[in-house]
Design a protein around this motif. Structure first.
Motif, PDB file in Angstrom:
ATOM      1  N   ALA A   1     114.040  42.795   7.074  1.00 29.09           N
ATOM      2  CA  ALA A   1     112.704  43.339   6.812  1.00 29.09           C
ATOM      3  C   ALA A   1     112.441  44.555   7.692  1.00 29.09           C
TER       4      ALA A   1
ATOM      5  N   ALA B   1     116.468  37.422   8.485  1.00 28.20           N
ATOM      6  CA  ALA B   1     115.451  37.881   7.541  1.00 28.20           C
ATOM      7  C   ALA B   1     114.542  38.921   8.193  1.00 28.20           C
TER       8      ALA B   1
ATOM      9  N   ILE C   1     111.451  48.308   6.550  1.00 25.33           N
ATOM     10  CA  ILE C   1     110.239  48.936   7.084  1.00 25.33           C
ATOM     11  C   ILE C   1     110.583  50.228   7.808  1.00 25.33           C
TER      12      ILE C   1
END
Length: 257
Positions: A13, A9, A17
C-alpha cells in the motif's frame, strides 16, 4: 504469519501511495512529505521517517527544478527562503526535545490553519509578481516551513498557504514551491547529518520506495500542464486534508502505544 502478511500488505500500500503522491507532488509542487511521512511513522522512528521522506522528496524537487526555475516568483522565494533558513535549526531542536504527539499536534494546527485560510475570500484581487510590500508574512511562513521541514519533512503547508493568499497563479506557485523545497530539504538533510547519522533503516526504506516515487514524478510532470486552475486548487485542498487526516491518525497511534 498473520503479522508478516500485514507488514507485506502495508508495504504494498505504501508503494502505491508513494507513486500516487509523487505524481501529485510533481503536478502541484508539494504533497509527498505530507502524506508519506506520517504513514512511515507507523513502523519507523520519527527521525528515520523524516529522513527517508526528506531524501525521497529532495530527489523529486531536484529533478523538477531545472524546468520550473524560470517561472518562480523570485521576490516571494527570497522571503520564504530567509524564513526557512531560520526555521530549519528550530525544527530539529523541536524534534529532539519534545514528544512525537506534541510535534504532530503542532503540525495539525498549522495544516488546519492553512486549510481555513484557503477557504477565506481574498481581500484584494490577484496581484502581479513582486507587488507584495510587507515582507514579514512571507518570512513568517518560511520560518514555519523550515520548522516543519526538519521536524516532520513537511515544509509545504505554510508555504502553500502564503502563496495562495498572495494571489499567484498556478504555474508560479508550483515553480516557487519546487525551488523553495530544494533548499528546505537540502537544509533538513544537512541539519540531520550534523546532528546524527543516516541509519541503515532509512537507506533501505528509501531504496524500497525510490522506483515508485520516480515513476510518479514522471507521470505527474506530464499531468501538470493538463490541470486547470480550479483542479489545482481542489488538489491542494485534498492534499492538505489528507495531511490533516494522516497527522491525526499518527497522533492516535502514538497515544494508543
Amino acid at each position: 504469519m498473520t503479522e508478516l502478511m500485514g507488514v507485506a500488505a502495508f508495504d504494498a500500500a505504501l508503494i502505491v501511495i508513494a507513486f500516487s503522491v509523487a505524481m501529485l507532488q510533481s503536478a502541484t509542487g508539494f504533497g509527498f512529505g505530507m502524506i508519506v511521512g506520517p504513514m512511515l511513522l507507523a513502523f519507523l522512528d520519527i527521525t528515520d521517517a523524516v529522513q527517508s521522506t526528506g531524501i525521497l522528496t529532495f530527489g523529486i524537487v531536484v529533478v523538477l527544478a531545472p524546468s520550473l526555475a524560470r517561472d518562480c516568483d523570485r521576490k516571494t522565494l527570497v522571503l520564504l527562503s530567509a524564513g526557512t533558513a531560520l526555521g530549519l535549526p528550530l525544527g530539529y531542536i523541536l524534534q529532539v526535545s519534545v514528544s512525537k504527539v506534541m510535534i504532530h499536534s503542532l503540525a495539525v494546527f498549522v495544516v488546519a490553519f492553512v486549510l481555513v485560510g484557503l477557504f477565506r475570500p481574498r481581500r484584494s484581487p490577484a496581484k502581479p509578481f513582486g507587488s507584495r510590500s510587507k515582507p514579514w508574512p512571507g518570512v513568517g511562513a518560511g520560518v514555519l516551513s523550515g520548522v516543519m521541514s526538519t521536524a516532520l519533512a513537511m515544509p509545504g503547508p505554510p508555504a502553500v498557504g502564503y502563496l495562495f493568499r498572495s494571489g499567484l497563479a498556478k504555474i508560479p506557485i508550483r515553480a516557487t514551491l519546487v525551488v523553495l523545497m530544494i533548499g528546505s530539504y537540502a537544509g533538513m538533510i544537512g541539519v540531520h547529518l550534523f546532528g546524527q547519522a543516516i541509519s541503515r533503516t532509512v537507506i533501505d526504506q528509501t531504496i524500497r520506495l525510490a522506483p515508485a516515487t520516480l515513476s510518479g514524478l514522471i507521470a505527474g510532470h506530464f499531468l501538470a500542464s493538463r490541470i486547470s486552475k480550479r483542479i489545482f486548487y481542489l488538489l491542494t485542498v485534498l492534499l492538505l486534508s489528507g495531511a490533516f487526516l494522516s497527522l491525526a491518525a499518527a497522533i492516535l497511534r502514538s497515544t494508543e502505544r
